[in-house]
Enzyme design. Sequence first.
Site, PDB file in Angstrom:
ATOM      1  N   HIS A  34      10.313  25.211  31.607  1.00 48.34           N
ATOM      2  CA  HIS A  34       9.033  24.900  30.985  1.00 48.34           C
ATOM      3  C   HIS A  34       9.213  24.420  29.534  1.00 48.34           C
ATOM      4  O   HIS A  34       8.346  23.748  28.985  1.00 48.34           O
ATOM      5  CB  HIS A  34       8.168  26.169  31.023  1.00 48.34           C
ATOM      6  CG  HIS A  34       6.752  25.970  30.585  1.00 48.34           C
ATOM      7  ND1 HIS A  34       5.818  25.348  31.369  1.00 48.34           N
ATOM      8  CD2 HIS A  34       6.114  26.298  29.424  1.00 48.34           C
ATOM      9  CE1 HIS A  34       4.652  25.317  30.721  1.00 48.34           C
ATOM     10  NE2 HIS A  34       4.814  25.875  29.539  1.00 48.34           N
ATOM     11  N   GLN A  43       5.256  10.301  34.451  1.00 45.49           N
ATOM     12  CA  GLN A  43       4.520   9.786  35.602  1.00 45.49           C
ATOM     13  C   GLN A  43       5.087   8.440  36.020  1.00 45.49           C
ATOM     14  O   GLN A  43       5.680   7.727  35.217  1.00 45.49           O
ATOM     15  CB  GLN A  43       3.044   9.612  35.242  1.00 45.49           C
ATOM     16  CG  GLN A  43       2.382  10.906  34.816  1.00 45.49           C
ATOM     17  CD  GLN A  43       0.888  10.727  34.695  1.00 45.49           C
ATOM     18  OE1 GLN A  43       0.215  10.296  35.653  1.00 45.49           O
ATOM     19  NE2 GLN A  43       0.354  11.012  33.531  1.00 45.49           N
ATOM     20  N   HIS A  51       4.674  21.300  30.078  1.00 44.31           N
ATOM     21  CA  HIS A  51       5.895  21.273  30.884  1.00 44.31           C
ATOM     22  C   HIS A  51       6.442  19.833  30.898  1.00 44.31           C
ATOM     23  O   HIS A  51       5.721  18.914  31.291  1.00 44.31           O
ATOM     24  CB  HIS A  51       5.593  21.739  32.312  1.00 44.31           C
ATOM     25  CG  HIS A  51       6.824  22.020  33.112  1.00 44.31           C
ATOM     26  ND1 HIS A  51       7.112  23.284  33.595  1.00 44.31           N
ATOM     27  CD2 HIS A  51       7.852  21.236  33.489  1.00 44.31           C
ATOM     28  CE1 HIS A  51       8.270  23.239  34.249  1.00 44.31           C
ATOM     29  NE2 HIS A  51       8.724  21.995  34.193  1.00 44.31           N
ATOM     30  N   CYS A 109       5.523  24.451  36.925  1.00 47.84           N
ATOM     31  CA  CYS A 109       6.692  25.331  37.016  1.00 47.84           C
ATOM     32  C   CYS A 109       7.045  25.604  38.492  1.00 47.84           C
ATOM     33  O   CYS A 109       6.178  25.581  39.363  1.00 47.84           O
ATOM     34  CB  CYS A 109       6.428  26.651  36.285  1.00 47.84           C
ATOM     35  SG  CYS A 109       6.826  26.604  34.525  1.00 47.84           S
ATOM     36  N   ARG A 130       0.827  -1.224   0.000  1.00 45.23           N
ATOM     37  CA  ARG A 130       0.000   0.000   0.000  1.00 45.23           C
ATOM     38  C   ARG A 130       0.857   1.269   0.000  1.00 45.23           C
ATOM     39  O   ARG A 130       0.347   2.367  -0.102  1.00 45.23           O
ATOM     40  CB  ARG A 130      -0.923   0.010   1.226  1.00 45.23           C
ATOM     41  CG  ARG A 130      -1.903  -1.148   1.190  1.00 45.23           C
ATOM     42  CD  ARG A 130      -3.253  -0.762   1.683  1.00 45.23           C
ATOM     43  NE  ARG A 130      -3.240  -0.237   3.044  1.00 45.23           N
ATOM     44  CZ  ARG A 130      -4.341   0.019   3.738  1.00 45.23           C
ATOM     45  NH1 ARG A 130      -5.522  -0.203   3.186  1.00 45.23           N
ATOM     46  NH2 ARG A 130      -4.271   0.493   4.954  1.00 45.23           N
ATOM     47  N   ASN A 178       3.786  10.705  28.543  1.00 49.27           N
ATOM     48  CA  ASN A 178       2.901  11.060  27.429  1.00 49.27           C
ATOM     49  C   ASN A 178       3.357  12.409  26.936  1.00 49.27           C
ATOM     50  O   ASN A 178       3.271  13.387  27.681  1.00 49.27           O
ATOM     51  CB  ASN A 178       1.441  11.200  27.885  1.00 49.27           C
ATOM     52  CG  ASN A 178       0.820   9.860  28.180  1.00 49.27           C
ATOM     53  OD1 ASN A 178       1.159   8.860  27.571  1.00 49.27           O
ATOM     54  ND2 ASN A 178      -0.099   9.849  29.126  1.00 49.27           N
ATOM     55  N   SER A 235      -1.679  16.784  29.448  1.00 43.83           N
ATOM     56  CA  SER A 235      -2.497  17.929  29.818  1.00 43.83           C
ATOM     57  C   SER A 235      -1.655  19.188  30.023  1.00 43.83           C
ATOM     58  O   SER A 235      -2.198  20.278  30.140  1.00 43.83           O
ATOM     59  CB  SER A 235      -3.271  17.610  31.103  1.00 43.83           C
ATOM     60  OG  SER A 235      -2.376  17.171  32.109  1.00 43.83           O
ATOM     61  N   CYS A 292       1.498  27.790  34.599  1.00 38.93           N
ATOM     62  CA  CYS A 292       1.781  26.339  34.567  1.00 38.93           C
ATOM     63  C   CYS A 292       1.831  25.777  35.977  1.00 38.93           C
ATOM     64  O   CYS A 292       2.585  26.253  36.813  1.00 38.93           O
ATOM     65  CB  CYS A 292       3.109  26.104  33.848  1.00 38.93           C
ATOM     66  SG  CYS A 292       3.731  24.421  34.037  1.00 38.93           S
ATOM     67  N   HIS A 323       7.427  16.408  31.655  1.00 42.08           N
ATOM     68  CA  HIS A 323       7.298  15.612  32.866  1.00 42.08           C
ATOM     69  C   HIS A 323       6.913  14.184  32.500  1.00 42.08           C
ATOM     70  O   HIS A 323       6.520  13.908  31.364  1.00 42.08           O
ATOM     71  CB  HIS A 323       6.220  16.208  33.787  1.00 42.08           C
ATOM     72  CG  HIS A 323       4.823  16.098  33.247  1.00 42.08           C
ATOM     73  ND1 HIS A 323       4.346  16.901  32.228  1.00 42.08           N
ATOM     74  CD2 HIS A 323       3.800  15.266  33.570  1.00 42.08           C
ATOM     75  CE1 HIS A 323       3.094  16.578  31.965  1.00 42.08           C
ATOM     76  NE2 HIS A 323       2.733  15.581  32.763  1.00 42.08           N
ATOM     77  N   TYR A 355     -10.545  -2.236  11.642  1.00 42.20           N
ATOM     78  CA  TYR A 355      -9.996  -3.588  11.670  1.00 42.20           C
ATOM     79  C   TYR A 355      -9.134  -3.792  12.914  1.00 42.20           C
ATOM     80  O   TYR A 355      -9.119  -4.853  13.513  1.00 42.20           O
ATOM     81  CB  TYR A 355      -9.168  -3.821  10.404  1.00 42.20           C
ATOM     82  CG  TYR A 355      -8.755  -5.262  10.219  1.00 42.20           C
ATOM     83  CD1 TYR A 355      -9.658  -6.200   9.707  1.00 42.20           C
ATOM     84  CD2 TYR A 355      -7.481  -5.693  10.578  1.00 42.20           C
ATOM     85  CE1 TYR A 355      -9.289  -7.522   9.557  1.00 42.20           C
ATOM     86  CE2 TYR A 355      -7.104  -7.023  10.431  1.00 42.20           C
ATOM     87  CZ  TYR A 355      -8.017  -7.937   9.917  1.00 42.20           C
ATOM     88  OH  TYR A 355      -7.653  -9.248   9.778  1.00 42.20           O
ATOM     89  N   GLY A 409      -2.652  13.253  24.740  1.00 40.48           N
ATOM     90  CA  GLY A 409      -3.465  13.541  25.908  1.00 40.48           C
ATOM     91  C   GLY A 409      -2.694  14.184  27.049  1.00 40.48           C
ATOM     92  O   GLY A 409      -3.215  14.285  28.163  1.00 40.48           O
ATOM     93  N   HIS A 456      13.989  -2.977  28.884  1.00 43.01           N
ATOM     94  CA  HIS A 456      13.747  -2.308  27.599  1.00 43.01           C
ATOM     95  C   HIS A 456      12.764  -1.158  27.769  1.00 43.01           C
ATOM     96  O   HIS A 456      12.086  -1.048  28.795  1.00 43.01           O
ATOM     97  CB  HIS A 456      13.230  -3.296  26.544  1.00 43.01           C
ATOM     98  CG  HIS A 456      11.924  -3.951  26.894  1.00 43.01           C
ATOM     99  ND1 HIS A 456      11.828  -5.039  27.744  1.00 43.01           N
ATOM    100  CD2 HIS A 456      10.651  -3.664  26.517  1.00 43.01           C
ATOM    101  CE1 HIS A 456      10.565  -5.402  27.858  1.00 43.01           C
ATOM    102  NE2 HIS A 456       9.817  -4.572  27.132  1.00 43.01           N
TER     103      HIS A 456
HETATM  104 ZN   LIG Z   1       7.851  -4.386  26.938  1.00 45.04          ZN
HETATM  105 ZN   LIG Z   2       5.888  24.855  33.404  1.00 36.78          ZN
END
Ligand SMILES: [Zn+2]
Ligand SMILES: [Zn+2]
Length: 349
Positions: A115, A170, A166, A55, A28, A155, A163, A52, A168, A318, A161, A298
Amino acid sequence: MTPHDAKDAPHRRWNPLLREWVLVSPHRTQRPWLGQVATPVIPPRIEYDPECYLCPGNSRAGGSQNPSYTATYVFDNDYPALLPDATPFQIDEGDLIVARGERGFCRVVCFSPRHDLTIPRMQPEDVRAVIDVWTDQYRDLGAVPWVQHVQIFENRGALMGASNPHPHCQIWANQTLPNQPARELAAQTEYLQKHEKCLLCSYLVLEGNDRVRIVTENESFVALVPYWAVWPFETMILSRRHVGSMAEFSEAERNDLAGVLRSLTIRYDNLFTTAFPYTMGFHQQPTDGKQHPEWHFHAHYFPPLLRSATVQKFMVGYEMLASPQRDITAEGAAAHLRGLSDVHFLDQA
Ligand SMILES: [Zn+2]
Ligand SMILES: [Zn+2]
Ligand SMILES: [Zn+2]
């Protein structure tokens, strides 16, 4: 038939970590690479944003105030998905309505007081400082007797997503092994039993011989597009040495991890001259107090962009109902990434 003969025809590739198939449709993408240059998405240029909540010195939504931190800063998430003192309970109605109470911790790590500084634009010694914090967090949270898994993840970008721009990440640590690590644990355990070798050590040997899916590498780490990648520019970082977690890294390996994280993410930003969005995270051995000879350290990067800073891949249709699918091959994606400069576009003259 060798893997090279499969490159133009529709085929399935096996993901040995998740033990599932990925549909690959390279025919494709016969059209040439468009190399489309979208308007660059320039990351924020302000070093400090008074609005922020991450910050230094600013107030957070929960009412707490950040200290005037000058290096990497860790705090408990103000809106945690998990609580350490949740009451245990069990529900089981006919093996169909089933639930268990779950305890855990959720923390936030600000990479830098700045920031505007993401991993690809931080100095190597500053990325190394973040790695030291990750290592301490993995050790400390993993040492809590009931914590079996520590998930460090980032993320990056509104598309994923995130938010707040800055930089960072988690850390969620919890009482049971989550789904993906549990599948990888089972696969790595079975491979070790069957072959008397580590799954990812064996895979690294094959990739080291083939070289077509390697993006960047150093003395201690290899970044590659896995043979079974689903996302267009999905990559993995693997340690060359067989270790289960960051806690086992030498000084040199910690520095080399900083090096490979920068080298890979700079290429990502340069690919579409944008602040390249992704979800990334480390898969480290469970912290259940047992030996884990099967587990190989990994990281995974799952970026959604496909053809430009504005064209993304969707996992719908699919893929939601049947099986993941990709068009551009892992080898093609690796070649694009490998060919890019490891100097960030914002730092180029
Ligand atoms: Zn893995
Ligand atoms: Zn910041
Ligand atoms: Zn290994």
